[in-house]
Design a protein around this motif. Structure first.
Motif, PDB file in Angstrom:
ATOM      1  N   PRO A  28      -7.112  -1.630  -1.633  1.00 10.97           N
ATOM      2  CA  PRO A  28      -7.586  -2.709  -1.348  1.00 10.97           C
ATOM      3  C   PRO A  28      -7.590  -2.632   0.356  1.00 10.97           C
ATOM      4  O   PRO A  28      -6.792  -2.106   0.768  1.00 10.97           O
ATOM      5  CB  PRO A  28      -6.900  -3.983  -1.616  1.00 10.97           C
ATOM      6  N   GLU A  29      -8.633  -3.364   1.013  1.00 10.58           N
ATOM      7  CA  GLU A  29      -8.765  -3.332   2.337  1.00 10.58           C
ATOM      8  C   GLU A  29      -7.755  -3.716   3.277  1.00 10.58           C
ATOM      9  O   GLU A  29      -7.253  -3.102   4.251  1.00 10.58           O
ATOM     10  CB  GLU A  29     -10.039  -4.179   2.572  1.00 10.58           C
ATOM     11  N   GLU A  30      -6.911  -4.642   2.603  1.00 12.57           N
ATOM     12  CA  GLU A  30      -5.742  -5.196   3.562  1.00 12.57           C
ATOM     13  C   GLU A  30      -4.632  -3.995   3.570  1.00 12.57           C
ATOM     14  O   GLU A  30      -3.559  -4.137   4.330  1.00 12.57           O
ATOM     15  CB  GLU A  30      -5.363  -6.543   3.370  1.00 12.57           C
ATOM     16  N   GLU A  31      -4.622  -3.531   2.360  1.00 15.37           N
ATOM     17  CA  GLU A  31      -3.433  -2.085   2.157  1.00 15.37           C
ATOM     18  C   GLU A  31      -4.064  -0.740   2.650  1.00 15.37           C
ATOM     19  O   GLU A  31      -3.315   0.022   2.789  1.00 15.37           O
ATOM     20  CB  GLU A  31      -3.135  -2.150   0.774  1.00 15.37           C
ATOM     21  N   ALA A  32      -5.386  -0.444   2.872  1.00 19.92           N
ATOM     22  CA  ALA A  32      -5.779   0.621   3.191  1.00 19.92           C
ATOM     23  C   ALA A  32      -5.175   1.363   4.614  1.00 19.92           C
ATOM     24  O   ALA A  32      -4.895   2.702   4.421  1.00 19.92           O
ATOM     25  CB  ALA A  32      -7.574   0.625   3.615  1.00 19.92           C
ATOM     26  N   PRO A  33      -4.858   0.852   5.521  1.00 18.13           N
ATOM     27  CA  PRO A  33      -4.203   1.302   6.720  1.00 18.13           C
ATOM     28  C   PRO A  33      -2.903   2.204   6.327  1.00 18.13           C
ATOM     29  O   PRO A  33      -2.333   2.940   6.892  1.00 18.13           O
ATOM     30  CB  PRO A  33      -3.721   0.338   7.562  1.00 18.13           C
ATOM     31  N   ALA A  34      -2.204   1.755   5.011  1.00 19.20           N
ATOM     32  CA  ALA A  34      -0.984   2.382   4.734  1.00 19.20           C
ATOM     33  C   ALA A  34      -1.320   3.910   4.626  1.00 19.20           C
ATOM     34  O   ALA A  34      -0.387   4.689   4.648  1.00 19.20           O
ATOM     35  CB  ALA A  34      -0.441   1.770   3.229  1.00 19.20           C
ATOM     36  N   LEU A  35      -2.429   4.227   3.990  1.00 18.09           N
ATOM     37  CA  LEU A  35      -2.854   5.804   3.762  1.00 18.09           C
ATOM     38  C   LEU A  35      -2.681   6.304   5.193  1.00 18.09           C
ATOM     39  O   LEU A  35      -2.084   7.703   5.282  1.00 18.09           O
ATOM     40  CB  LEU A  35      -4.044   5.927   3.278  1.00 18.09           C
ATOM     41  N   ASN A  36      -3.144   5.939   6.196  1.00 20.97           N
ATOM     42  CA  ASN A  36      -3.197   6.529   7.441  1.00 20.97           C
ATOM     43  C   ASN A  36      -1.752   6.732   8.161  1.00 20.97           C
ATOM     44  O   ASN A  36      -1.101   7.756   8.431  1.00 20.97           O
ATOM     45  CB  ASN A  36      -4.165   5.703   8.655  1.00 20.97           C
TER      46      ASN A  36
ATOM     47  N   GLY B 192       0.608  -1.266   0.131  1.00 22.76           N
ATOM     48  CA  GLY B 192      -0.110   0.074  -0.092  1.00 22.76           C
ATOM     49  C   GLY B 192       1.079   1.226  -0.030  1.00 22.76           C
ATOM     50  O   GLY B 192       0.425   2.207  -0.648  1.00 22.76           O
ATOM     51  N   ILE B 193       1.881   1.295   0.718  1.00 17.95           N
ATOM     52  CA  ILE B 193       2.737   2.574   0.952  1.00 17.95           C
ATOM     53  C   ILE B 193       3.381   2.661  -0.535  1.00 17.95           C
ATOM     54  O   ILE B 193       3.636   3.956  -1.008  1.00 17.95           O
ATOM     55  CB  ILE B 193       3.902   2.299   1.873  1.00 17.95           C
ATOM     56  N   GLU B 194       3.985   1.391  -1.147  1.00 21.47           N
ATOM     57  CA  GLU B 194       4.765   1.398  -2.342  1.00 21.47           C
ATOM     58  C   GLU B 194       3.668   2.057  -3.456  1.00 21.47           C
ATOM     59  O   GLU B 194       4.139   2.663  -4.406  1.00 21.47           O
ATOM     60  CB  GLU B 194       5.243   0.282  -2.735  1.00 21.47           C
ATOM     61  N   ARG B 195       2.482   1.718  -3.449  1.00 21.70           N
ATOM     62  CA  ARG B 195       1.583   2.047  -4.377  1.00 21.70           C
ATOM     63  C   ARG B 195       1.075   3.683  -4.248  1.00 21.70           C
ATOM     64  O   ARG B 195       0.891   4.374  -5.233  1.00 21.70           O
ATOM     65  CB  ARG B 195       0.275   1.415  -4.096  1.00 21.70           C
ATOM     66  N   ALA B 196       1.129   4.243  -3.015  1.00 22.31           N
ATOM     67  CA  ALA B 196       1.011   5.581  -2.767  1.00 22.31           C
ATOM     68  C   ALA B 196       2.070   6.498  -3.128  1.00 22.31           C
ATOM     69  O   ALA B 196       1.810   7.791  -3.229  1.00 22.31           O
ATOM     70  CB  ALA B 196       0.410   5.694  -1.279  1.00 22.31           C
ATOM     71  N   LEU B 197       3.044   5.954  -2.835  1.00 24.97           N
ATOM     72  CA  LEU B 197       4.476   6.927  -3.121  1.00 24.97           C
ATOM     73  C   LEU B 197       4.601   7.572  -4.471  1.00 24.97           C
ATOM     74  O   LEU B 197       4.846   8.971  -4.293  1.00 24.97           O
ATOM     75  CB  LEU B 197       5.641   5.950  -2.676  1.00 24.97           C
ATOM     76  N   PRO B 198       4.254   7.000  -5.359  1.00 24.47           N
ATOM     77  CA  PRO B 198       4.470   7.837  -6.630  1.00 24.47           C
ATOM     78  C   PRO B 198       3.495   8.966  -6.895  1.00 24.47           C
ATOM     79  O   PRO B 198       3.727   9.984  -7.343  1.00 24.47           O
ATOM     80  CB  PRO B 198       4.196   6.786  -7.779  1.00 24.47           C
ATOM     81  N   LEU B 199       1.889   8.638  -6.513  1.00 24.46           N
ATOM     82  CA  LEU B 199       1.131   9.788  -6.057  1.00 24.46           C
ATOM     83  C   LEU B 199       1.919  11.035  -5.426  1.00 24.46           C
ATOM     84  O   LEU B 199       1.531  12.172  -5.814  1.00 24.46           O
ATOM     85  CB  LEU B 199      -0.067   9.325  -5.580  1.00 24.46           C
TER      86      LEU B 199
ATOM     87  N   ARG C 266       0.433  19.626   1.988  1.00 20.46           N
ATOM     88  CA  ARG C 266      -0.581  19.833   0.935  1.00 20.46           C
ATOM     89  C   ARG C 266      -0.901  18.574  -0.027  1.00 20.46           C
ATOM     90  O   ARG C 266      -1.692  18.534  -0.924  1.00 20.46           O
ATOM     91  CB  ARG C 266      -0.064  20.903  -0.191  1.00 20.46           C
ATOM     92  N   CYS C 267       0.032  17.540   0.247  1.00 21.79           N
ATOM     93  CA  CYS C 267      -0.364  16.624  -0.318  1.00 21.79           C
ATOM     94  C   CYS C 267      -1.320  15.721   0.211  1.00 21.79           C
ATOM     95  O   CYS C 267      -1.601  14.461  -0.402  1.00 21.79           O
ATOM     96  CB  CYS C 267       1.103  15.337  -0.317  1.00 21.79           C
ATOM     97  N   LEU C 268      -1.702  15.834   1.297  1.00 20.58           N
ATOM     98  CA  LEU C 268      -2.741  14.993   2.168  1.00 20.58           C
ATOM     99  C   LEU C 268      -4.175  14.736   1.454  1.00 20.58           C
ATOM    100  O   LEU C 268      -4.643  13.630   1.400  1.00 20.58           O
ATOM    101  CB  LEU C 268      -2.833  15.574   3.701  1.00 20.58           C
ATOM    102  N   PRO C 269      -4.708  15.924   0.917  1.00 17.51           N
ATOM    103  CA  PRO C 269      -5.831  15.756   0.279  1.00 17.51           C
ATOM    104  C   PRO C 269      -5.747  14.722  -0.658  1.00 17.51           C
ATOM    105  O   PRO C 269      -6.781  13.935  -1.166  1.00 17.51           O
ATOM    106  CB  PRO C 269      -6.147  17.230  -0.380  1.00 17.51           C
ATOM    107  N   ALA C 270      -4.800  14.595  -1.596  1.00 19.65           N
ATOM    108  CA  ALA C 270      -4.454  13.659  -2.888  1.00 19.65           C
ATOM    109  C   ALA C 270      -4.682  12.403  -2.237  1.00 19.65           C
ATOM    110  O   ALA C 270      -4.981  11.355  -2.791  1.00 19.65           O
ATOM    111  CB  ALA C 270      -3.462  13.834  -3.654  1.00 19.65           C
TER     112      ALA C 270
END
Length: 536
Positions: free
Chosen positions: A433-441, A122-129, A422-426
């Motif tokens: 996926p549910e098992e990766e969602a905690p990565a956002l927090n 999840g973290i690796e998926r969000a990092l490019p964004l 300023r990156c937080l809204p994006a």
């Protein structure tokens, strides 16, 4: 019973985190304009300690902890700091603070039963964004007031901030700038006309005045061939003597033996003005720099791999310049007589290589070479009342020059941790996926960590200020120097975008290595002295 050289989770994970947190806490106190100093004792207890406020410098002085497994965590944090420093020269502390917060948050989720590999994905998926969001925020660094304010913030000196702005206005974003020691109390700046390199004469016998060798209107021989025999140089020296004007400057990887004696004898007996200078640079870089100088002076590099021999050289192969000056530690070519079109082409070729070059020394040297082709070098001279003060200010000035250069080349974003906020809204709009969602927090808390550290170091409670910033418009940030909300861009509180991107990227990557580590293995050094060995 555990093995003294091995550790398994959960003990391994906890020890790794403890060591990581210890070094992170040590570096964190230096973050921000109100960051404090770290005093590091030297090897000689009679000397004053080093006073450091740069995270990378503090990390370099760190050698380990008594507990070998905690030391692994601390050294992982040190590795993160060093990678960022090597890449962009700033942002080391920010990277470690982000990595520490991410590591602690992720381990809490892991202890609660979440799969750490899912968190990692999840973290690796969000990092490019997040990296793309930082890029979208970037604005060009153009205003003189912004450049001066950025230099002033880093050096904590209004005079140095003004000098740095003046220097970049003079030499440009790719210009050659050297930060040197001024053995007086004051700071100063000087400009050297011509291409200056830190490689001096081969022998002091070439001096023409006190501490300096100067040749006017000389011919300049460029070769990658080490010169040791007199017959290497006799033909071209005779040809120059017959031409009846100018002397001879030789730039080669090595000038020794009879070749050096021939040059010195001609100079001393006033038969032909001569000067021998060892080619600057390291390894293969020597040839590239010699090519630069040959283009600058309108000559040709005599390259042994192309079948060129120095003994076959003619005047058409040599470069010319208005003047060549050399001292023990450097030489300057003034008024190189190369074709302007060829110099511009060489400059553009170097500029095109910069974006693809690895960050760190390779990229810096390309920029330096491009700047020197333009024909000028700026010297920023740093003084101080004591050696400790002078060395401290010199390190801050080096960092300021590097940060301003990066800002001019790649743009700036709001400073003080605001760009990450300023990156937080994006980040909130991203669906995983549910098992990766905690990565956002986890990432949300990690992105807030630099701003929290800056506020803590300035003596403010982070929670209410951050809550206000998250609810406010995008233009606002908190100025810890004035203690009030401001438009950070208008207040010139800025950071180079590439520094924040590298800090985030390397910090997250390092934290993920720690997150997915389950076993620690200590490899003893049998040649280690007993008095410095780690405790079992």
């Amino acid at each position: 019973m555990g093995h003294p050289r091995l550790s398994w989770s959960p003990d391994a994970r906890q020890a790794l985190c403890r060591g990581f947190n210890l070094l992170s806490n040590l570096l964190e106190v230096t973050l921000g304009p109100r960051g404090r100093l770290v005093a590091v004792a030297g090897a000689n207890p009679r000397k004053a300690p080093e006073l450091l406020d740069d995270g990378a410098a503090v990390a370099r002085r760190f050698l380990g902890l008594p507990n070998r497994f905690e030391s692994m965590g601390a050294l992982l944090a040190r590795h993160i700091a060093w990678r960022v420093e090597e890449s962009v020269g700033d942002g080391s502390t920010t990277a470690v603070v982000i990595a520490c917060q991410l590591l602690n948050e992720a381990h809490r989720y892991g202890a609660a039963g979440h799969n750490v590999m899912s968190l990692r994905r999840g973290i690796e998926r969000a990092l490019p964004l997040l990296l793309n969001e930082l890029t979208q925020q970037a604005l060009p660094l153009e205003q003189p007031a912004q450049i001066a304010a950025l230099g002033r913030t880093i050096t904590q000196s209004a005079q140095l901030g003004d000098y740095i702005e003046e220097i970049f206005d003079t030499v440009g974003a790719f210009g050659a700038i050297q930060v040197r020691t001024n053995y007086q109390r004051t700071h100063d700046r000087r400009y050297i006309q011509g291409a200056f390199w830190n490689q001096g004469w081969v022998s002091s016998s070439f001096t023409t005045e006190a501490g300096k060798a100067v040749l006017e209107q000389p011919y300049i021989l460029f070769t990658n061939q080490p010169l040791s025999r007199a017959d290497h140089l006799l033909p071209i020296m005779n040809e120059i003597r017959r031409a009846g004007q100018g002397g001879l400057v030789v730039l080669a990887p090595a000038i020794t033996g009879d070749a050096l004696n021939l040059l010195v004898t001609n100079k001393v007996r006033q038969r032909l003005p001569t000067l021998a200078v060892k080619a600057p640079g390291l390894g293969a870089e020597k040839i590239e720099i010699l090519e630069d100088l040959a283009v600058l002076c309108g000559g040709r590099l005599l390259h042994t791999e192309r079948g060129d021999n120095v003994e076959d050289a003619h005047l058409a192969d040599l470069g010319r310049a208005e003047e060549v000056q050399a001292i023990r530690s450097g030489f300057t070519i003034v008024g190189g007589k190369g074709r302007p079109a060829a110099i511009r082409q060489r400059y553009q070729d170097l500029r095109r290589q910069i974006p693809d070059a690895p960050r760190g020394r390779a990229r810096d040297r390309l920029g330096e070479r491009a700047g020197k082709l333009l024909g000028g070098v700026a010297l920023l001279e740093i003084g101080g009342a004591t050696a400790v003060e002078r060395d401290y200010t010199k390190e801050r000035a080096k960092e300021a020059v590097n940060v301003v250069r990066l800002g001019l080349q790649e743009g700036i974003v709001p400073g003080g941790g605001v760009a990450f906020l300023r990156c937080l809204p994006a980040l909130a709009k991203l669906h995983l996926p549910e098992e990766e969602a905690p990565a956002l927090n986890i990432l949300r808390n990690a992105l807030m960590a630099p701003a929290q550290a800056i506020l803590r170091n300035a003596g403010y409670a982070p929670a209410p200020i951050l809550a206000h910033l998250l609810e406010s418009s995008n233009g606002l940030g908190f100025d810890v120097m004035q203690g009030q909300m401001v438009d950070v861009m208008a207040a010139n509180i800025v950071d180079p975008v590439i520094v924040l991107k590298e800090a985030l990227h390397i910090g997250v990557s390092g934290a993920l290595m720690g997150l997915t580590t389950e076993t620690l293995v200590h490899r003893p050094r049998h040649n280690r002295a007993e008095e410095v060995d780690f405790a079992p």
